[in-house]
Design an enzyme around this catalytic site. Structure first.
Site, PDB file in Angstrom:
ATOM      1  N   ARG A 178       3.492   6.502  11.458  1.00 37.25           N
ATOM      2  CA  ARG A 178       4.758   6.446  10.740  1.00 37.25           C
ATOM      3  C   ARG A 178       4.796   5.149   9.945  1.00 37.25           C
ATOM      4  O   ARG A 178       4.476   4.083  10.475  1.00 37.25           O
ATOM      5  CB  ARG A 178       5.893   6.460  11.764  1.00 37.25           C
TER       6      ARG A 178
ATOM      7  N   GLN B  16      -4.989  -0.152  -1.165  1.00 42.96           N
ATOM      8  CA  GLN B  16      -4.043  -1.046  -0.475  1.00 42.96           C
ATOM      9  C   GLN B  16      -3.029  -1.633  -1.482  1.00 42.96           C
ATOM     10  O   GLN B  16      -2.742  -1.001  -2.468  1.00 42.96           O
ATOM     11  CB  GLN B  16      -4.784  -2.154   0.292  1.00 42.96           C
TER      12      GLN B  16
ATOM     13  N   GLY C  34       0.821  -1.215   0.000  1.00 41.16           N
ATOM     14  CA  GLY C  34       0.000   0.000   0.000  1.00 41.16           C
ATOM     15  C   GLY C  34       0.848   1.254   0.000  1.00 41.16           C
ATOM     16  O   GLY C  34       2.079   1.195   0.163  1.00 41.16           O
ATOM     17  N   ASP C  35       0.205   2.380  -0.241  1.00 42.04           N
ATOM     18  CA  ASP C  35       0.861   3.699  -0.241  1.00 42.04           C
ATOM     19  C   ASP C  35       1.971   3.801  -1.279  1.00 42.04           C
ATOM     20  O   ASP C  35       2.937   4.541  -1.091  1.00 42.04           O
ATOM     21  CB  ASP C  35       1.427   4.040   1.151  1.00 42.04           C
TER      22      ASP C  35
ATOM     23  N   SER D 221       8.178   8.113 -11.293  1.00 44.15           N
ATOM     24  CA  SER D 221       7.715   9.303 -10.575  1.00 44.15           C
ATOM     25  C   SER D 221       8.841   9.836  -9.690  1.00 44.15           C
ATOM     26  O   SER D 221       9.514   9.083  -8.991  1.00 44.15           O
ATOM     27  CB  SER D 221       6.482   8.939  -9.758  1.00 44.15           C
TER      28      SER D 221
ATOM     29  N   ALA E  62      -8.119   3.403   3.051  1.00 46.69           N
ATOM     30  CA  ALA E  62      -7.227   3.919   2.009  1.00 46.69           C
ATOM     31  C   ALA E  62      -7.005   5.408   2.190  1.00 46.69           C
ATOM     32  O   ALA E  62      -7.878   6.123   2.684  1.00 46.69           O
ATOM     33  CB  ALA E  62      -7.830   3.650   0.634  1.00 46.69           C
ATOM     34  N   GLY E  63      -5.844   5.862   1.784  1.00 48.05           N
ATOM     35  CA  GLY E  63      -5.555   7.291   1.750  1.00 48.05           C
ATOM     36  C   GLY E  63      -4.731   7.551   0.510  1.00 48.05           C
ATOM     37  O   GLY E  63      -3.597   7.107   0.423  1.00 48.05           O
ATOM     38  N   HIS E  64      -5.329   8.189  -0.484  1.00 42.13           N
ATOM     39  CA  HIS E  64      -4.638   8.433  -1.747  1.00 42.13           C
ATOM     40  C   HIS E  64      -4.402   9.934  -1.892  1.00 42.13           C
ATOM     41  O   HIS E  64      -5.353  10.716  -1.891  1.00 42.13           O
ATOM     42  CB  HIS E  64      -5.463   7.905  -2.922  1.00 42.13           C
TER      43      HIS E  64
ATOM     44  N   LYS F 128      -0.424   5.128  -5.686  1.00 36.78           N
ATOM     45  CA  LYS F 128      -1.497   4.794  -6.641  1.00 36.78           C
ATOM     46  C   LYS F 128      -2.331   6.028  -6.976  1.00 36.78           C
ATOM     47  O   LYS F 128      -2.776   6.199  -8.103  1.00 36.78           O
ATOM     48  CB  LYS F 128      -2.417   3.706  -6.049  1.00 36.78           C
TER      49      LYS F 128
END
Ligand code: GDP
Ligand code: IMO
Ligand code: MG
Length: 444
Positions: A303, A223, A12-13, A412, A39-41, A16
């Site tokens: 963290r 995720q 995850g993270d 990226s 989720a945190g996008h 995406k």
């Protein structure tokens, strides 16, 4: 026309949100197919930061239809907050559609998630505490509330009266918590229903119609592969299927409709929550990656644990998802390092192992076998083509592409849209299935 799945190839993270936002430029429809507000996008556009939990990252394009699919679980309070925030920034949410068959996260799900984590003590999973596991558990147990129940006043009342009384037994007797008042919860959720009703649709039908109209559809995973309920580091996983196959089930489309799978991976590895992580760096190097990569959770602020790139799980992700090409993110985070390590394989109980072991107990005994590569020790964040990259950075990328035997289509080098090198069109480039085993990676 191409229907593309974007998945996280690690824990995850991976970035995406950024990649989906970039690719959404050529998508007519973006579909979230699993997960919930765990989720945190993060998407950064023209210096403005958007943090999305449920709404697909395509929402920032005015003509893109965004669908929260059937396989997701929806916390209406958080979704409404997200809608308000986006609208306050002058972005229309009229194109947001919500599946009527998605399941709804209720207050008891959050309470049970937190209480059960506490009860597990040192066996805890380190969940986001957003009620994700309990919502999916109710779905499997067939006591879940779906969006179509939420928007039918009487059905909701009837179902919640029964369910809350049932859940209260668990809250009171098992966890020693005060019971919920069904009347209060019903009223609250009826108000949510009024706000969300205009967005609710038969989402798989909408997606099918878009396919028939030959629209470009992007399926956005939340995720990552190693957090997958079936294929991840069980039990240290989430309760849904982030893998590419999950897109078919979660969106309600057949596998023949998917043209491509794009895997997103960081140039190193991170993980939030508990569970084994062989390449984890605990000392100053770990701190450095965390600081340079701003590795703090978008959802919980926790963290993120940081470590070297692990090509064993990379290859596993390629296999499990059928990844056609990779987007490698956060290469810039490695800019200052003198040396960079990549895990090639593991040593388990004195024996070499080239494959991800299914047992988390075994995985926790894996010692990484590393190859050390030279760092480039200069900034890459302004690079816009492969030619701009320092030779060591290019060699690093080539090495990753070789190890995973898939081309890297996108690199990226910063959070914003323009900090990207498009090596090859990730949507229309060559398909992995069409490449022979000795193919030349796109970065060559
Ligand atoms: P997601 O959950 O996979 O969408 O990833 P997150 O958004 O939770 O975490 C990725 C974080 O890294 C976000 O804060 C992004 O803005 C940021 N980010 C994405 N790509 C890059 C990159 O190439 N370099 C740097 N430095 N940050 C990036
Ligand atoms: P995005 O979409 C990273 C992790 C949690 C925990 C485990 C189970 O931003 O990549 P859950 O609340 O889902 O039951 O927690 O999964 N986790 C994530 N880690 N990124 C995420 O989402 C995550 N969603 C859940 O930390 O270890
Ligand atoms: Mg995230």
């Amino acid at each position: 026309m191409a229907n593309v799945v974007v998945i996280g190839a690690q824990w995850g993270d991976e970035g995406k949100g950024k990649v989906t936002d970039l690719l959404s430029r050529s998508a007519d429809v973006v579909v979230r197919y699993q997960g919930g507000v765990n989720a945190g996008h993060t998407v950064v556009v023209k210096g403005q930061t958007f943090k999305l939990h449920l709404i697909p990252s395509g929402i920032l394009y005015p003509d893109t239809k965004c669908i929260i699919g059937s396989g997701t679980v929806i916390d209406p309070a958080v979704l409404i907050e997200e809608l308000d925030q986006i609208e306050a920034l002058g972005i229309s949410t009229k194109n947001l559609l919500i599946s009527e068959t998605a399941h709804v996260t209720m207050p008891y799900h959050r309470l049970i998630d937190k209480a059960s984590e506490e009860r597990r003590g040192n066996q805890k999973i380190g969940t986001t505490g957003r009620g994700i596991g309990p919502t999916y558990a109710d779905k499997s147990e067939r006591t879940g509330i779906r969006v179509l129940d939420l928007i039918e006043k009487e059905a909701l009342q009837q179902q919640l009266n029964w369910t809350i009384n049932y859940k209260n037994v668990i809250l009171e007797k098992l966890y020693n918590l005060p019971p919920l008042d069904p009347t209060v919860v019903i009223e609250q959720y009826q108000a949510y229903a009024e706000r969300l009703r205009p967005h609710v649709v038969d989402s798989s039908l909408k997606i099918y119609e878009a396919i028939e109209e030959k629209r470009n559809i992007l399926f956005e995973g939340a995720q990552g592969t190693l957090l997958d309920l079936d294929h991840g580091t069980y039990p240290y996983v989430t309760s849904s299927n982030p893998v590419a196959g999950g897109a078919c089930v979660g969106a309600g489309v057949g596998p023949t409709m998917i043209d491509r799978v794009i895997g997103v991976a960081k140039a190193y590895t991170t993980r939030v929550g508990e569970g084994p992580f062989p390449t984890e760096l605990e000392g100053t190097l770990g701190e450095l990656l965390c600081a340079r990569g701003a590795e703090f959770g978008t959802t919980t602020g926790r963290r993120r644990r940081c470590g070297w790139f692990d090509s064993v799980i990379g290859r596993y992700a390629v296999r499990i998802n059928g990844i056609d090409c990779l987007a490698i993110t956060k290469l810039d985070v490695l800019d200052t390092l003198e040396e960079i390590k990549v895990c090639l394989a593991y040593e388990i109980d004195g024996e070499r192992c080239d494959h991800f072991p299914s047992s988390s107990r075994k995985f926790s005994r894996c010692l990484p076998i590393y190859k050390t590569l030279p760092g480039w020790q200069q900034s890459t964040s302004e690079c816009r083509t492969l030619e701009d990259l320092p030779s060591q950075a290019l060699d690093y990328l080539k090495f990753l592409a070789e190890l995973m035997a898939v081309p890297i289509a996108l690199v990226s080098l910063g959070a914003s849209r323009e900090q990207t090198i498009i090596v090859e069109d990730p949507i229309h480039g060559p398909k992995r299935a069409l490449l022979d085993s000795n193919h030349v990676p796109l970065i060559s």
